[in-house]
Write a protein that holds these residues in place. Structure first.
Motif, PDB file in Angstrom:
ATOM      1  N   PRO B  88       0.830  -1.207   0.000  1.00 14.91           N
ATOM      2  CA  PRO B  88       0.000   0.000   0.000  1.00 14.91           C
ATOM      3  C   PRO B  88       0.867   1.260   0.000  1.00 14.91           C
ATOM      4  CG  PRO B  88       0.145  -0.907   2.217  1.00 14.91           C
ATOM      5  CD  PRO B  88       0.919  -1.824   1.333  1.00 14.91           C
ATOM      6  N   LEU B  89       0.441   2.274  -0.734  1.00 15.26           N
ATOM      7  CA  LEU B  89       1.214   3.505  -0.845  1.00 15.26           C
ATOM      8  C   LEU B  89       0.494   4.641  -0.121  1.00 15.26           C
ATOM      9  CD1 LEU B  89       2.051   3.135  -4.653  1.00 15.26           C
ATOM     10  CD2 LEU B  89       3.490   2.479  -2.720  1.00 15.26           C
ATOM     11  N   GLY B  90       1.249   5.659   0.217  1.00 16.00           N
ATOM     12  CA  GLY B  90       0.671   6.835   0.855  1.00 16.00           C
ATOM     13  C   GLY B  90       0.511   6.689   2.358  1.00 16.00           C
ATOM     14  N   VAL B  91       0.163   7.797   2.994  1.00 17.71           N
ATOM     15  CA  VAL B  91      -0.008   7.835   4.447  1.00 17.71           C
ATOM     16  C   VAL B  91      -1.444   7.444   4.775  1.00 17.71           C
ATOM     17  CG1 VAL B  91       0.153   9.319   6.478  1.00 17.71           C
ATOM     18  CG2 VAL B  91       1.648   9.737   4.522  1.00 17.71           C
ATOM     19  N   PRO B  92      -1.653   6.545   5.734  1.00 13.69           N
ATOM     20  CA  PRO B  92      -3.018   6.180   6.108  1.00 13.69           C
ATOM     21  C   PRO B  92      -3.782   7.378   6.678  1.00 13.69           C
ATOM     22  CG  PRO B  92      -1.409   4.658   7.084  1.00 13.69           C
ATOM     23  CD  PRO B  92      -0.638   5.790   6.490  1.00 13.69           C
ATOM     24  N   SER B  93      -5.109   7.310   6.610  1.00 15.46           N
ATOM     25  CA  SER B  93      -5.945   8.373   7.195  1.00 15.46           C
ATOM     26  C   SER B  93      -5.695   8.458   8.694  1.00 15.46           C
ATOM     27  CB  SER B  93      -7.430   8.056   6.993  1.00 15.46           C
ATOM     28  OG  SER B  93      -7.681   7.708   5.658  1.00 15.46           O
ATOM     29  N   GLU B  94      -5.794   9.668   9.222  1.00 10.48           N
ATOM     30  CA  GLU B  94      -5.612   9.861  10.670  1.00 10.48           C
ATOM     31  C   GLU B  94      -6.935   9.606  11.379  1.00 10.48           C
ATOM     32  OE1 GLU B  94      -3.705  13.471  11.958  1.00 10.48           O
ATOM     33  OE2 GLU B  94      -2.196  13.273  10.375  1.00 10.48           O
ATOM     34  N   ILE B  95      -7.135   8.335  11.695  1.00  9.44           N
ATOM     35  CA  ILE B  95      -8.430   7.931  12.259  1.00  9.44           C
ATOM     36  C   ILE B  95      -8.288   7.572  13.734  1.00  9.44           C
ATOM     37  CG2 ILE B  95     -10.242   6.168  12.150  1.00  9.44           C
ATOM     38  CD1 ILE B  95      -9.739   5.976   9.174  1.00  9.44           C
ATOM     39  N   GLU B  96      -9.191   8.103  14.555  1.00 10.42           N
ATOM     40  CA  GLU B  96      -9.224   7.706  15.965  1.00 10.42           C
ATOM     41  C   GLU B  96     -10.660   7.871  16.469  1.00 10.42           C
ATOM     42  OE1 GLU B  96      -7.793  11.072  18.593  1.00 10.42           O
ATOM     43  OE2 GLU B  96      -6.620  11.470  16.790  1.00 10.42           O
ATOM     44  N   ASN B  97     -10.902   7.597  17.716  1.00  9.70           N
ATOM     45  CA  ASN B  97     -12.221   7.875  18.271  1.00  9.70           C
ATOM     46  C   ASN B  97     -12.237   9.327  18.707  1.00  9.70           C
ATOM     47  OD1 ASN B  97     -14.586   8.160  19.671  1.00  9.70           O
ATOM     48  ND2 ASN B  97     -14.443   6.149  20.669  1.00  9.70           N
ATOM     49  N   PHE B  98     -12.979  10.154  17.951  1.00  9.43           N
ATOM     50  CA  PHE B  98     -12.984  11.584  18.235  1.00  9.43           C
ATOM     51  C   PHE B  98     -14.007  11.947  19.305  1.00  9.43           C
ATOM     52  CE2 PHE B  98     -11.458  11.163  13.840  1.00  9.43           C
ATOM     53  CZ  PHE B  98     -10.261  11.841  13.938  1.00  9.43           C
ATOM     54  N   GLY B  99     -14.751  10.942  19.801  1.00 11.61           N
ATOM     55  CA  GLY B  99     -15.732  11.195  20.843  1.00 11.61           C
ATOM     56  C   GLY B  99     -16.879  12.051  20.351  1.00 11.61           C
ATOM     57  N   GLY B 100     -17.360  11.768  19.143  1.00  8.85           N
ATOM     58  CA  GLY B 100     -18.477  12.551  18.626  1.00  8.85           C
ATOM     59  C   GLY B 100     -18.830  12.117  17.221  1.00  8.85           C
ATOM     60  N   LYS B 101     -19.322  13.062  16.431  1.00 15.63           N
ATOM     61  CA  LYS B 101     -19.755  12.734  15.082  1.00 15.63           C
ATOM     62  C   LYS B 101     -18.677  13.089  14.059  1.00 15.63           C
ATOM     63  CE  LYS B 101     -24.653  13.337  16.066  1.00 15.63           C
ATOM     64  NZ  LYS B 101     -25.911  14.021  15.716  1.00 15.63           N
ATOM     65  N   VAL B 102     -18.626  12.302  12.995  1.00 15.27           N
ATOM     66  CA  VAL B 102     -17.763  12.664  11.866  1.00 15.27           C
ATOM     67  C   VAL B 102     -18.610  12.676  10.598  1.00 15.27           C
ATOM     68  CG1 VAL B 102     -15.531  11.880  12.742  1.00 15.27           C
ATOM     69  CG2 VAL B 102     -17.056  10.263  11.627  1.00 15.27           C
ATOM     70  N   LEU B 103     -18.205  13.520   9.675  1.00 18.24           N
ATOM     71  CA  LEU B 103     -18.944  13.666   8.428  1.00 18.24           C
ATOM     72  C   LEU B 103     -18.094  13.098   7.290  1.00 18.24           C
ATOM     73  CD1 LEU B 103     -21.563  14.821   7.358  1.00 18.24           C
ATOM     74  CD2 LEU B 103     -20.471  17.075   7.217  1.00 18.24           C
TER      75      LEU B 103
END
Ligand SMILES: Cc1cc2nc3c(=O)[nH]c(=O)nc-3n(C[C@H](O)[C@H](O)[C@H](O)COP(=O)(O)OP(=O)(O)OC[C@H]3O[C@@H](n4cnc5c(N)ncnc54)[C@H](O)[C@@H]3O)c2cc1C
Ligand SMILES: Cc1cc2nc3c(=O)[nH]c(=O)nc-3n(C[C@H](O)[C@H](O)[C@H](O)COP(=O)(O)OP(=O)(O)OC[C@H]3O[C@@H](n4cnc5c(N)ncnc54)[C@H](O)[C@@H]3O)c2cc1C
Ligand code: SF4
Ligand code: SF4
Ligand code: FES
Lengths: 470, 284
Positions: B88-103
């Motif tokens: 896989p190439l590129g940087v992975p998405s910066e994903i975590e539990n933000f404690g709320g809603k994401v769009l």
């Protein structure tokens, strides 16, 4: 069999010249420029060798090629014997014979260089290696002894290939990991076909594979797998990933369409065969006027490629003078013969574009040479108010490469210096006991033969270390 | 070697392939992409990893036929091998539990790459609101999978043939008007013009937004600079610094111009291939 010449006769003879494709013809094609020696020419040149003992030339060759021995076999018309002599120490003779800066290496050290007539060692090496390719002759065979030890090599450029070849011959299980879809590093993506035919690189790579070396293409260390994982899976790791990241000028207009790094331009043309577009699917943009910024070998390759891709006018822009150009004299000469223009003591300040985002010109200033700097080279200074514009529809930036951080990021405990190059001693040992490194990723952009030398030294050091462990 | 295990046609121009690539599958993370070459004379084309399975050793790609290379890919059959497949190439998405809603906003073919991002966000406990959109109903892909990966799924089509009539940005604007505070982060993937518009809406609401830049690439490993984009006034390489960047900082005008760099050659290549296909069809 050829007659033996007396030393005095040898000293009188001149170097046998190499025939080249005519300039007007060769700018229309991508075929190799130097045509190579015939058997007669090769023997005639070989006969001039004094068979010195000790041989000065060998001291100038980082691959320790057995020069007097192979030359002697060549004189005796034992080409196969000559080939086997060379292959004992150098896995890439057809490549090295073509692209080594021999004037600084073997030929620079040859005793006959004192008379300005060094033996044309590179051309002879090329002759012998080409003979083998033509006959499809290979000496490669899988070693009979297996050590049951595994070494991983990152990168299939000259450093990685040389190391792989030496270790495989010693009986190691060697796996090379290569990010691109072809093995060879700069030999396949950087150096143009007209200086180094890709079929020749392919032939030498195949011989290394015949030794039992496994080459995993399409495998990016740092992304597909980390160096840390390699350290766990293998007994030793050799990092030879080259200095692949392109540098830009950081002047306005550099992201206009038609502006390339030399790495992109040459990769499109060489690796992806854009010069055969649309039969090969990768496009490249060259119209009427190409300008290449830089004065090294890479700049010469880029400008001569642009000419062959159809540029009516192809110009080198370099900020210092002719004498200061780092490119080999032979390459500058070839470029001149092909009608390349040189704007020396000239520095770009801005790249100009039209409303569609296409490059239309490059604004430059004239330079003059001032006082020498720390490196002893006279520092170029801007001549105020000398701005002028060179029309251009293609601009290629060839001002150097730097370290790509992908590999280093995944290598815990392997120290890098402030420019991102791996720190390694003269045997390639890094700060991690299981990891060696060599080639451009240690020295910064250098030469094929220095990379080969680094690969060989690392192989020797890996062998010593792993043998002592038993 | 990189065998096409399965192939599906999702619309006139959209296809999905499952490729055998165990090493890529093992390392793949949301936001990353692969580069493939169809045949020995092909070019290197980047495609986002739409899904992957480390145990079974496959990677799924979803692609729209827009030119010669994607057309050639769409003509390859199950059981055939790709010439090259790397990632896989590129940087992975910066994903975590933000404690709320994401769009999450996916436009057209951009729905495929946004899916693994949504899935991971939901897995980690975020409340995922997804908006997917396309020109017309036929081009809405992966609706079921997106439904599974979201807590709420909203759909827009330009022509009103499905879901709400209008652009994804209309829905996005409505949501931000209602609950801007609750939205902890935003991802938008789709055509550059859509990502630019989403960024404009995000800016109006003072929100940060991630976009995934599909600039033209060659090696995809930081070696050539073909993919350079201006982000926050600095030149970045989309393949190794991205492909996801904060949209608020991206110079979209430059990016869109750079994408058109090979328009003429691309047309030539497509015509040549179509001609070849016609000839083969009439011969055989
Ligand atoms: C255009 C050009 C012309 C040149 N001309 C000459 C010449 O005439 N004579 C001469 O002596 N020298 C020349 N050089 C310099 C010479 O080619 C280099 O010094 C030499 O190739 C360095 O060898 P290397 O093995 O260290 O690295 P490279 O040849 O750069 O090989 C490194 C390999 O590692 C791979 N790699 C990188 N990152 C990863 C990763 N993360 N995972 C897996 N693989 C990876 C790369 O794809 C590449 O194949 C030239 C260089 C260029 C660019
Ligand atoms: C990180 C990344 C992820 C992508 N993910 C997807 C995906 O999941 N699904 C999908 O359908 N498409 C995706 N793309 C775009 C896809 O790579 C292009 O559509 C494809 O390369 C077009 O090739 P073509 O020969 O069929 O069309 P062409 O005729 O070559 O081009 C049509 C248009 O595609 C774009 N393009 C052309 N060459 C490239 C290239 N080498 N790299 C990027 N864009 C190019 C240009 O804007 C061009 O105008 C992604 C691109 C990037 C950079
Ligand atoms: S490998 Fe290079 S340096 Fe060594 S002898 Fe051959 S041409 Fe000379
Ligand atoms: S130094 Fe020159 S003359 Fe002497 S052996 Fe070497 S090549 Fe021959
Ligand atoms: S594609 Fe070559 S550096 Fe990004």
């Amino acid at each position: 069999m050829a007659e033996k010449l007396k030393p005095a006769e040898k000293l009188k003879k001149d170097r046998v010249p190499m025939r080249n494709q005519e300039p007007l013809e060769r700018v229309q094609n991508f075929l190799e420029v130097p045509l190579g020696y015939s058997l007669e020419e090769a023997i005639q040149e070989a006969q001039r060798c004094l068979q010195c003992n000790p041989p000065y030339c060998v001291a100038g060759c980082p691959a320790d090629v057995r020069i007097p021995q192979f030359v002697e076999k060549l004189i005796a018309e034992d080409i196969k014997g000559a080939f086997l002599e060379i292959k004992q120490t150098n896995a890439l003779p057809a490549v090295c014979g073509r692209v080594c800066p021999q004037e600084e290496q073997c030929e620079g050290a040859c005793i006959m260089n004192k008379k300005g007539k060094p033996i044309a060692i590179g051309r002879l090496e090329r002759y012998v290696a080409d003979w083998a390719k033509q006959l499809d002759y290979s000496d490669a065979k899988k070693p009979s002894t297996k050590l049951n030890k595994k070494v991983a090599i990152v990168g299939s450029g000259p450093a990685g290939l040389a190391c792989a070849s030496d270790l495989a011959k010693l009986g190691y299980d060697v796996t090379v990991y290569e990010a691109l879809h072809k093995a060879g590093g700069v030999l396949v993506y950087g150096i143009p076909e007209f200086r180094l035919p890709k079929a020749i690189v392919g032939y030498e790579v195949d011989q290394i594979k015949e030794l039992g070396v496994e080459i995993n293409l399409n495998y990016v260390i740092g992304l597909t797998k980390s160096v840390d994982e390699l350290m766990q899976e293998y007994d030793a790791v050799f990092l030879a990933n080259g200095a692949g990241a392109p540098s830009f000028l950081k002047i306005p207009g550099e992201n206009l369409n038609g502006v390339y790094s030399a790495s992109e331009f040459l990769t499109r043309s060489n690796l992806m065969k854009a010069y055969e577009f649309p039969n090969y699917a990768t496009p490249i943009r060259v119209d009427q006027k190409a300008v290449v910024v830089g004065g090294g070998n890479v700049a010469m390759d880029a400008v001569r490629t642009a000419k062959r891709l159809g540029a009516k006018e192809a110009t080198i822009v370099y900020r210092r003078g002719r004498k200061e150009m780092p490119a080999r004299a032979e390459e500058i000469g070839h470029a001149e013969e092909e009608g390349i223009k040189f704007e020396l003591l000239t520095n770009p300040v801005k790249i100009l574009g039209d409303e569609y985002g296409n490059v239309v010109g490059i604004e430059c200033v004239r330079m003059e040479l001032g006082e020498p700097d720390e490196s002893g080279r006279r520092r170029p200074q801007v001549v105020e108010g000398s701005n002028f514009v060179i029309d251009a529809d293609t601009v290629i930036i060839a001002i150097g490469q730097s370290a790509n951080p992908i590999v280093a990021r995944s290598a815990t405990g392997v120290e890098t210096n402030k420019w991102g190059y791996f720190v390694a001693d003269e045997n390639g040992k890094t700060t991690h006991p299981k990891v060696w490194a060599g080639g451009d990723i240690v020295t910064g952009a250098a030469t094929v033969i220095l990379a080969v030398g680094a690969g060989k030294k690392a192989a020797k050091s890996i062998h010593e270390t792993l043998s002592n462990k038993q | 070697m990189y065998k096409i295990l399965k192939k599906q046609k999702w619309s006139d121009t959209i296809f999905s392939n499952w490729i055998e690539a165990p090493f890529v599958a093992k390392a793949a993370q949301p936001g990353q992409f692969i580069i493939l070459i169809t045949s020995q004379s092909g070019e290197r084309i980047p495609l986002t990893i739409a899904d992957s399975n480390a145990k079974e050793g496959w990677v799924q790609i979803v692609y729209q036929v827009v030119g010669a290379s994607t057309l050639e890919l769409s003509l390859m059959n199950e059981g055939e091998n790709l010439y090259a497949f790397v990632g896989p190439l590129g940087v992975p998405s910066e994903i975590e539990n933000f404690g709320g809603k994401v769009l999450i906003i996916g436009g057209g073919i951009g729905i495929a790459p946004i899916y693994p991002v949504a899935k991971k966000l939901k897995e980690l406990g975020n409340y995922v609101i997804s908006i997917i959109g396309a020109r017309t109903k036929d081009l809405i892909i992966m609706e079921d999978k997106m439904k599974e990966a979201s807590n709420e799924l909203l759909i827009a089509t330009d022509d009103g043939t499905y879901g709400q009539k209008g652009f994804v940005t209309n829905i996005m604007d409505d949501i931000l008007k209602k609950e801007s505070e609750a939205i902890k982060d935003i991802w938008a993937v789709g055509p550059p013009i859509m990502m630019k518009m989403c960024t404009r809406v995000a800016n109006e609401h003072n929100k940060q937004i991630w976009v995934s830049l599909n600039s033209i690439m060659v090696d995809g490993t930081g070696m050539c600079g073909a993919c350079r984009v201006s982000v926050g006034g600095k030149t970045k390489f989309a393949c190794v610094d991205g492909p996801e960047f904060r949209g608020n900082l991206v110079n979209f005008e430059e990016m869109i111009l750079r994408q058109r760099q090979y328009c003429d050659q691309e047309r030539e290549a497509l015509m040549l291939l179509e001609e070849k296909i016609r000839r083969q069809a009439s011969n055989g």
